[in-house]
Design a protein around this motif. Structure first.
Motif, PDB file in Angstrom:
ATOM      1  N   TRP A   1       0.926  -1.119  -0.580  1.00 38.34           N
ATOM      2  CA  TRP A   1       0.087  -0.523   0.076  1.00 38.34           C
ATOM      3  C   TRP A   1       0.659   1.367  -0.531  1.00 38.34           C
ATOM      4  O   TRP A   1       0.537   2.275  -0.986  1.00 38.34           O
ATOM      5  N   LEU A   2       2.361   1.498   1.036  1.00 34.32           N
ATOM      6  CA  LEU A   2       2.634   2.102   1.343  1.00 34.32           C
ATOM      7  C   LEU A   2       3.692   2.389  -0.441  1.00 34.32           C
ATOM      8  O   LEU A   2       3.792   3.380  -1.159  1.00 34.32           O
ATOM      9  N   THR A   3       4.037   1.699  -1.171  1.00 35.97           N
ATOM     10  CA  THR A   3       4.710   1.305  -2.384  1.00 35.97           C
ATOM     11  C   THR A   3       3.722   2.368  -3.909  1.00 35.97           C
ATOM     12  O   THR A   3       4.186   2.816  -3.969  1.00 35.97           O
ATOM     13  N   LEU A   4       2.883   1.895  -3.134  1.00 39.51           N
ATOM     14  CA  LEU A   4       1.517   2.358  -4.409  1.00 39.51           C
ATOM     15  C   LEU A   4       1.043   3.673  -3.939  1.00 39.51           C
ATOM     16  O   LEU A   4       0.797   4.459  -5.458  1.00 39.51           O
ATOM     17  N   ASP A   5       1.018   4.396  -2.964  1.00 38.57           N
ATOM     18  CA  ASP A   5       0.468   5.344  -2.446  1.00 38.57           C
ATOM     19  C   ASP A   5       1.488   6.664  -2.899  1.00 38.57           C
ATOM     20  O   ASP A   5       1.314   7.413  -3.575  1.00 38.57           O
ATOM     21  N   LEU A   6       3.064   6.070  -2.612  1.00 37.42           N
ATOM     22  CA  LEU A   6       4.433   6.547  -3.399  1.00 37.42           C
ATOM     23  C   LEU A   6       4.275   6.635  -5.363  1.00 37.42           C
ATOM     24  O   LEU A   6       4.440   7.646  -5.417  1.00 37.42           O
ATOM     25  N   LEU A   7       3.875   5.979  -5.391  1.00 36.95           N
ATOM     26  CA  LEU A   7       3.568   6.094  -6.989  1.00 36.95           C
ATOM     27  C   LEU A   7       2.091   7.091  -7.734  1.00 36.95           C
ATOM     28  O   LEU A   7       2.333   7.171  -8.208  1.00 36.95           O
ATOM     29  N   ALA A   8       1.657   6.667  -7.315  1.00 36.71           N
ATOM     30  CA  ALA A   8       0.626   7.588  -7.178  1.00 36.71           C
ATOM     31  C   ALA A   8       0.717   9.112  -7.294  1.00 36.71           C
ATOM     32  O   ALA A   8      -0.063   9.424  -8.104  1.00 36.71           O
ATOM     33  N   SER A   9       1.768   9.728  -6.110  1.00 38.05           N
ATOM     34  CA  SER A   9       2.010  10.659  -5.528  1.00 38.05           C
ATOM     35  C   SER A   9       2.431  11.407  -7.031  1.00 38.05           C
ATOM     36  O   SER A   9       3.023  12.817  -7.485  1.00 38.05           O
ATOM     37  N   ASN A  10       2.615  10.706  -7.999  1.00 31.90           N
ATOM     38  CA  ASN A  10       3.639  11.066  -9.128  1.00 31.90           C
ATOM     39  C   ASN A  10       1.979  11.166 -10.905  1.00 31.90           C
ATOM     40  O   ASN A  10       2.295  11.340 -11.732  1.00 31.90           O
ATOM     41  N   THR A  11       1.293  10.674  -9.973  1.00 31.73           N
ATOM     42  CA  THR A  11      -0.111   9.822 -11.552  1.00 31.73           C
ATOM     43  C   THR A  11      -0.755  11.244 -11.161  1.00 31.73           C
ATOM     44  O   THR A  11      -2.534  11.202  -9.898  1.00 31.73           O
ATOM     45  N   PRO A  12      -0.899  12.466 -11.733  1.00 30.60           N
ATOM     46  CA  PRO A  12      -2.182  12.715 -10.988  1.00 30.60           C
ATOM     47  C   PRO A  12      -3.628  12.756 -11.185  1.00 30.60           C
ATOM     48  O   PRO A  12      -4.669  13.310 -11.324  1.00 30.60           O
TER      49      PRO A  12
END
Ligand SMILES: *[C@@H]1O[C@H](CO)[C@@H](O)[C@H](O)[C@H]1NC(C)=O
Ligand SMILES: *[C@@H]1O[C@H](CO)[C@@H](O)[C@H](O)[C@H]1NC(C)=O
Length: 468
Positions: free
Chosen positions: A143-154
């Motif tokens: 979940w943490l990794t996904l959230d970081l990836l999402a932070s660069n996904t507008p």
């Protein structure tokens, strides 16, 4: 008073009224229409307090809410209206190593196209799925990794608590994206006849070698690195070498204190296995016929002996459900129903001080009764567990009659207060994608931010007399 002075004082009065009106009007105007060109600095605007709530006044930005870290002065949760995730505004800037997929999504069977290091996360329905069942308990890494990836996904809307940055010298913390719990669960067995070590050990050895060669690790000795090892047996081979990092763990049960401790590390909740009861459907005091519920394995090593003693004390009570057996498969459904119809749910030390039963109880709004002297609880700086849990010392719990007397003396009104609080805090224990304000993912980032600042404090003090 003469006619003249009357006119003069009226005139002064009018001037005062008009100027006050203009003053108020202009401040409202400034607040409403401030933008980057405003006369008032952003930092001031951001800190205007309304009803104990932080509001960000800028109508040009899309409004969403995000949790701020709980301040030491009060654990009330403050919210503010959000701006698009911008590294200068995020609580935590995170640099993530581009480790090859075999360390993370590759373990889930994900294969990208050539040179693709990370899966696309713009469509939440099409992200690589994490295996279900008991594996899920230890999934914060995912979940943490996904959230970081999402932070660069507008396209993905999430609170701007943590943001991934590409330049490690601009980061507060360095994230090591190794799915250590999944690697333990899936790759611990030695497979081929010619293999001497398991894939899990091989990956850990490779990880240590990789990290020791990185300038980021050398710079801090790993102190600003974030390593996730939620399963108590994960990272078994590498934990000594990576112990200087901030670890995200389920508890400290199997760690020597110099490697893991409450000062530098973060305790993260298990992902609960039962379904969260929607608030409106949660049974009230009268609708929960069972006083006390426990379902678990009968014999656990170490701290778990108390389970047997309690069993003999409680097995003949008619409003107590005390049964042995792990909750897997169908058992999850049964446990979920059982907890939802119980006033109190027992959480007894197992072979580790923590267990996911506590989080199942919370999701069921069943007031947890914690009998585990060594337990460390997630987010305890933000949450006062005594508002929604009962703590009983192990030495008291095994005294005849003690536990049930204690619980029977808790009146409907007191119980209902705890139940109301449980319904409010359940959100903090939800892992989800995309993340939501105040959920487990955001709570963990906030805890990490606290640890990072204390790490930095120590680090700076030590540097006082060293010139490099
Ligand atoms: C402030 O609190 C009052 C009472 O709790 C509420 O009616 C009002 O809407 C709140 N104002 C804002 C701006 O949240
Ligand atoms: C990263 O940031 C540092 C400090 O601001 C800067 O000196 C460096 O050139 C940056 N590196 C890259 C690759 O942009």
């Amino acid at each position: 008073m003469s006619e003249k002075s009357m006119v003069a004082s009226r005139f002064i009065f009018c001037v005062i009224v008009v100027s006050m009106f203009l003053l108020i009007l202009s401040s409202v105007f400034l607040l409403q229409f401030s933008s980057d060109h405003s006369l008032i600095p952003r930092s001031v605007l951001e800190l205007i307090l309304v009803n104990n709530t932080l509001l960000y006044f800028n109508p040009n930005f899309k409004r969403e809410q995000v949790m701020l870290p709980p301040f030491p002065s009060g654990d009330q949760i403050r919210q503010r209206i959000m701006v698009p995730c911008d590294p200068t505004r995020a609580l935590l800037r995170v640099f993530m190593y581009d480790l090859p997929p075999e360390f993370h999504f590759g373990i889930l069977g994900w294969k990208g196209s050539e040179n693709q290091k990370w899966p696309n996360v713009d469509d939440p329905k099409r992200i690589p799925a994490y295996p279900g069942g008991l594996n899920l308990q230890h999934s914060p890494e995912y979940w943490l990794t996904l959230d970081l990836l999402a932070s660069n996904t507008p396209e993905v809307h999430r609170p701007c608590t943590a943001v991934r940055v590409q330049n490690s010298s601009k980061a507060d913390v360095i994230f090591v994206p190794f799915f250590s719990s999944l690697s333990y669960n899936r790759n611990s067995k030695i497979k081929g006849n010619n293999d001497l070590v398991s894939v899990n050990k091989e990956l850990q050895d490779k990880l240590v070698e990789f990290l020791m060669g990185q300038k980021e690790w050398k710079r801090s000795g790993g102190k600003d690195h974030l390593v996730i090892a939620h399963h108590p047996n994960s990272l078994l081979d590498a934990r000594r070498k990576l112990g200087s990092a901030i670890l995200v763990l389920a508890d400290f049960g199997r760690y020597p204190v110099e490697i893991a401790n409450v000062k530098k590390d973060v305790i993260a909740p298990y992902k609960h296995l039962v379904h969260t009861i929607p608030r409106a459907e949660s049974s009230s005091y009268e609708e929960r016929p069972t006083l006390l519920y426990f379902q678990g394995a009968i014999y656990r090593k170490d701290g778990g002996i108390i389970r047997q003693e309690l069993y003999y004390l409680l097995k003949n009570e008619k409003d107590v459900h005390f049964a042995f057996g792990t909750i897997k498969g169908k058992g999850i459904h049964e446990a979920s129903q059982g907890m939802a119809l119980s006033k109190f749910c027992l959480n007894i030390a197992g072979d580790t001080p923590s267990s996911n039963r506590l989080f199942d109880a919370i999701a069921s709004h069943c007031v947890p009764v914690i009998i585990s002297d060594e337990i460390e609880l997630p987010f305890e700086d933000a949450l006062d567990y005594s508002e929604f849990c009962i703590f009983v010392r192990a030495s008291d719990a095994v005294r005849e009659g003690y536990l049930l007397n204690l619980l029977r003396l808790i009146k409907r009104e007191t119980w209902t207060k705890m139940w109301e609080r449980l319904k409010e805090i359940t959100l903090h224990f939800e892992y989800q994608y995309p993340s939501q304000p105040g959920d487990a993912v955001n709570m963990i980032w906030q805890e990490v931010a606290h640890k990072v600042s204390s790490v930095r404090f120590d680090w700076h003090r030590k540097k006082r007399y060293h010139r490099s």
